[in-house]
Design a protein around this motif. Structure first.
Motif, PDB file in Angstrom:
ATOM      1  N   PRO A 115      81.852  31.953  17.444  1.00 24.59           N
ATOM      2  CA  PRO A 115      81.190  31.790  16.569  1.00 24.59           C
ATOM      3  C   PRO A 115      80.024  32.733  16.052  1.00 24.59           C
ATOM      4  O   PRO A 115      80.053  33.817  16.517  1.00 24.59           O
ATOM      5  CB  PRO A 115      79.183  31.450  17.360  1.00 24.59           C
ATOM      6  CG  PRO A 115      80.197  30.444  18.729  1.00 24.59           C
ATOM      7  CD  PRO A 115      81.908  30.949  18.613  1.00 24.59           C
ATOM      8  N   GLU A 116      79.514  32.684  14.641  1.00 23.12           N
ATOM      9  CA  GLU A 116      78.600  33.898  14.257  1.00 23.12           C
ATOM     10  C   GLU A 116      77.310  32.966  13.317  1.00 23.12           C
ATOM     11  O   GLU A 116      77.207  33.139  12.039  1.00 23.12           O
ATOM     12  CB  GLU A 116      79.765  34.849  13.000  1.00 23.12           C
ATOM     13  CG  GLU A 116      80.819  35.705  13.092  1.00 23.12           C
ATOM     14  CD  GLU A 116      81.690  35.720  12.725  1.00 23.12           C
ATOM     15  OE1 GLU A 116      82.398  36.372  12.829  1.00 23.12           O
ATOM     16  OE2 GLU A 116      81.292  35.534  10.863  1.00 23.12           O
ATOM     17  N   GLY A 160      82.379  41.555  19.329  1.00 19.10           N
ATOM     18  CA  GLY A 160      83.241  42.255  18.957  1.00 19.10           C
ATOM     19  C   GLY A 160      84.042  42.364  20.301  1.00 19.10           C
ATOM     20  O   GLY A 160      85.201  43.508  20.454  1.00 19.10           O
ATOM     21  N   ARG A 161      83.518  42.289  21.103  1.00 18.48           N
ATOM     22  CA  ARG A 161      84.719  42.222  23.002  1.00 18.48           C
ATOM     23  C   ARG A 161      86.374  41.295  22.240  1.00 18.48           C
ATOM     24  O   ARG A 161      86.491  40.652  21.886  1.00 18.48           O
ATOM     25  CB  ARG A 161      84.300  41.422  23.585  1.00 18.48           C
ATOM     26  CG  ARG A 161      82.592  42.053  23.705  1.00 18.48           C
ATOM     27  CD  ARG A 161      81.899  40.973  25.588  1.00 18.48           C
ATOM     28  NE  ARG A 161      80.272  40.948  25.628  1.00 18.48           N
ATOM     29  CZ  ARG A 161      79.833  40.780  26.655  1.00 18.48           C
ATOM     30  NH1 ARG A 161      80.180  39.865  27.624  1.00 18.48           N
ATOM     31  NH2 ARG A 161      79.000  41.059  26.855  1.00 18.48           N
ATOM     32  N   ARG A 172      85.795  33.595   9.596  1.00 19.98           N
ATOM     33  CA  ARG A 172      84.543  34.453  10.114  1.00 19.98           C
ATOM     34  C   ARG A 172      84.617  36.206   9.407  1.00 19.98           C
ATOM     35  O   ARG A 172      86.348  37.026   9.481  1.00 19.98           O
ATOM     36  CB  ARG A 172      84.646  34.610  11.546  1.00 19.98           C
ATOM     37  CG  ARG A 172      84.545  33.393  12.353  1.00 19.98           C
ATOM     38  CD  ARG A 172      83.306  32.759  11.926  1.00 19.98           C
ATOM     39  NE  ARG A 172      83.204  31.483  12.359  1.00 19.98           N
ATOM     40  CZ  ARG A 172      83.535  29.885  12.500  1.00 19.98           C
ATOM     41  NH1 ARG A 172      84.386  30.149  11.264  1.00 19.98           N
ATOM     42  NH2 ARG A 172      82.861  29.217  13.211  1.00 19.98           N
ATOM     43  N   ILE A 173      83.956  36.897   9.529  1.00 15.14           N
ATOM     44  CA  ILE A 173      83.950  38.119   9.063  1.00 15.14           C
ATOM     45  C   ILE A 173      84.784  39.397   9.841  1.00 15.14           C
ATOM     46  O   ILE A 173      84.768  39.906   9.937  1.00 15.14           O
ATOM     47  CB  ILE A 173      82.017  38.682   9.048  1.00 15.14           C
ATOM     48  CG1 ILE A 173      81.805  37.236   7.689  1.00 15.14           C
ATOM     49  CG2 ILE A 173      81.724  40.024   8.733  1.00 15.14           C
ATOM     50  CD1 ILE A 173      80.448  37.694   7.827  1.00 15.14           C
TER      51      ILE A 173
END
Length: 308
Positions: free
Chosen positions: A171-172, A179-180, A153-154
């Motif tokens: 998931p994105e 960002g947690r 993922r990014i």
């Protein structure tokens, strides 16, 4: 600063480079907004130089609000280190150097039997990240480089050991990034994930970005090993039976000089490199990085341990 390939008046459609630039700048700004202590990996190579330009644009006219970090194996190309230091000084950046030679002296890592140090960078990187308390780390990896990177993922979540689990990714959807993190955990962030090698060079051409001279075709003393051309270097010497000869070569990627090979080329300008890259069918790492040839899963194995 203007965007690359600015469309003519009356047009509102973004070019491919403009769309990639906008996405990367959004990601960089999102990290600074969400996470407390970001740092950008900066080696002086082409991808990290492009990332630095994007970070510069993301916050202009203000300075870049985070330091840059380089894991220095001690086996680098001098031209690359020169540009690293010069760009950091020009932008007034804090340059943090995590030294593999120093780590060897401290006993953090052990010199491999073959003398190549690329595979012992990971403990040095993790040590530097822990000491700096960095919660987000920008890397220049792209999905077209390697199949292990293609599935990342990014925003790549890492546990409190800095390790990556490819089966446990967030998931994105719709450009939303989670960002947690809990104390000790971190996020590796890849703003160039959707770029290709051709995109990188096209952006370099559009922006007029300075690069180390070894990216351009030049005459160099080399020898052949495992089907690749290695430059004669203080840490990369020919073995018995390996003939040294002069060839016109350039580097598609730069890293540990003991493992990074050159390719035959006549491309001595950015425009010629763009033309060359547009026709190649072999990835830059597949063609020139000896460290990725240990096994089919070499990159994924290292990423699980904490490498980029």
């Amino acid at each position: 600063m203007t965007s690359p390939g600015t469309p003519s008046a009356g047009r509102y459609q973004l070019t491919q480079l403009q769309a990639l630039e906008a996405e990367a700048i959004f990601i960089i700004r999102e990290v600074v907004a969400e996470l407390e202590r970001p740092v950008l990996l900066f080696s002086g190579g082409k991808d990290s130089i492009v990332m630095l330009r994007l970070a510069e644009k993301a916050f202009a006219p203000a300075p870049i609000p985070f330091p840059v970090l380089h894991v220095d194996t001690g086996h680098n190309f001098a031209e690359v280190l020169d540009l690293r230091d010069r760009r950091a000084a020009q932008l007034g950046l804090q340059l943090v150097v995590a030294s593999v030679p120093d780590a060897l002296e401290r006993g953090l890592v052990t010199e491999p039997p073959d003398g190549t140090r690329n595979r012992i960078q990971t403990p040095v990187l993790l040590d530097a990240l822990e000491k700096g308390g960095y919660t987000a780390v920008f890397g220049g990896a792209r999905r077209d480089e390697d199949k292990a990177r293609a599935k990342e993922r990014i925003f790549s979540f890492r546990d409190d050991f800095g390790q990556w689990d490819p089966k446990n990714q967030r998931p994105e959807l719709w450009g939303l990034y989670n960002g947690r993190i809990h104390p000790g955990e971190s996020i590796r962030v890849f703003p160039l994930s959707n770029w290709t090698e051709l995109d990188i060079w096209s952006y370099i051409a559009a922006e007029g970005i300075e690069l180390p001279a070894i990216y351009f075709a030049h005459d160099r003393e080399v020898f052949e090993r495992n089907g690749m051309l290695f430059a004669v270097h203080e840490v990369c010497r020919p073995r018995e039976g390996e003939e040294v000869f002069t060839a016109r070569v350039r580097y598609r990627t730069v890293g540990d000089a003991s493992l990074t090979a050159a390719v035959r080329s006549e491309a001595d300008t950015v425009e010629k490199i763009v033309e060359e890259v547009a026709t190649t069918r072999i990835t830059e790492r597949g063609a020139t990085r000896g460290d990725d040839k240990f096994s089919e899963s070499a990159m994924e194995d290292r990423k699980r341990e904490g490498y980029f």
